[in-house]
Scaffold this active site. Sequence first.
Site, PDB file in Angstrom:
ATOM      1  N   HIS A 114       0.848  -1.183   0.000  1.00 19.62           N
ATOM      2  CA  HIS A 114       0.000   0.000   0.000  1.00 19.62           C
ATOM      3  C   HIS A 114       0.882   1.230   0.000  1.00 19.62           C
ATOM      4  CE1 HIS A 114      -3.154   2.824   1.098  1.00 19.62           C
ATOM      5  NE2 HIS A 114      -3.983   1.896   0.687  1.00 19.62           N
ATOM      6  N   ASP A 132      -7.973  -5.203   0.293  1.00 26.21           N
ATOM      7  CA  ASP A 132      -8.554  -6.076  -0.729  1.00 26.21           C
ATOM      8  C   ASP A 132      -8.168  -7.529  -0.578  1.00 26.21           C
ATOM      9  OD1 ASP A 132      -9.980  -4.230  -2.182  1.00 26.21           O
ATOM     10  OD2 ASP A 132      -8.172  -3.481  -3.137  1.00 26.21           O
TER      11      ASP A 132
END
Length: 429
Positions: free
Chosen positions: A306, A363
Amino acid sequence: MAETAKLVVGSEQVELPLFVGTEGERAIDISRLRSDSGLVTLDEGYVNTGSTRSAITFLDGERGILRYRGYPIETLCANCDFVEVCYLLIYGELPTRDQLEAFRASICRHTMLHEDVRQFYNGFPSDAHPMGILASVVAALSTFYQDSLDPHNPRHVEVSIHRLLAKLPTIAAYSHKKSVGQPFIYPQNERSYCDNFLQMMFAVPCEPYESDPDFVHALNLLLICHADHEQNCSTSTVRMVGSADANLFACVAAGISALWGPLHGGANEAVVNMLERIRDDSGNVQKYVNMAKDRNGGFRLMGFGHRVYKNFDPRAKIIEAECRKLLSKMSIRDPLFEIAQQLEDVALNDDYFVERKLYPNVDFYSGVIYRAIGIPVPMFTVLFAMGRLPGWIAHWVEMHELSNKRIYRPRQVYTGPTEREFVPVNQRG
Ligand code: ACO
């Protein structure tokens, strides 16, 4: 005297004001740098560029903190449903009971689509990706509500917000029904937001339908986890388009398009595709970890890494726990969940991932829950869009309320040819 930063370039020194956020973040305000010194800043991918001041979401990637309007994501997931969080994000405060009921009632009144919108679905191929449908139909809403598109008219803005929140689940569910060739199911306004979505997805006209309360709970939690994430790619897109005073529907359609990309919201679909690929390859997790470490191979572990979380993603923790709870309640042994857990274990103990601070992101586990609920893979990113909608709206509203609102217009550093002599086509070699 207010603290400033000093920038020394050659023999020149430029003094720049510092801005300090409520959580102590210090930012150098470079907005006057070019007019004072002729210099621009260069930050490809906006890795360290604060594009705005914002009071909506705080996240600290080093400490794994995420708060909406000051409330930790864990608290909101444990105590609220999605509609309450929508209210919080958009209006800035938790609603009173009356405010919440009025908000729910208003959203209920707008869930149906104009019958002509339903006709659009006949024009899409049956294998159309639902994100393409979602972006198209949301943009098309602006053609149906031409009397309420003015971003500077509070009544227009309010009704557009309620329409969008109400209609997005209907648009989304219809795109699924189109893909499976089933009749569209009208919304039922006595149902809650998530219950209503599930019935529009899974009910058929010939049978009664009751949503599983565990699915409704899991869906609420997933939508809350996705509801905002400050200046991410799709939200920045919504703000960028909105800065030109485009109407809310057009801005959200642009946000949906940005979210579709596999490096952003499209990753949830990519994760399940990757987990299925590993399962079909005898569950050889280590092989895929090795492939991800090969920098020339072009393969990445989807759902890992991320831009801002460099410790853990608090949403991934919440979703992993919900995933475990839901699967055990349903007595499901999903090989994909097991592969996901193995992948996480292997990767988190591998120097490559540790050094680069790569952790499962939001996710990584969400797709396993969607699968358990029965939501088909192409709809995963659509669910992300439903979750992110209040965040997009909140940022769009906040941007318009800025006293110094200006059109977004980044600079560049030109690297192409300098002025050249034009050669007519018949004289080019
Ligand atoms: N698998 C393997 N290696 C990775 C991964 C991954 N998933 N993610 C990053 N790396 C490596 C990169 O190769 C790079 O290595 P290097 O320093 O040796 O060159 C290093 O980690 C840094 O990666 P960047 O791409 O520079 O990080 P960036 O912040 O630009 O990208 C992103 C973040 C896009 C999320 C990236 O980690 C990625 O592609 N992940 C997979 C896709 C994904 O899950 N996206 C969803 C993000 S969450 C969201 O949008 C909702």
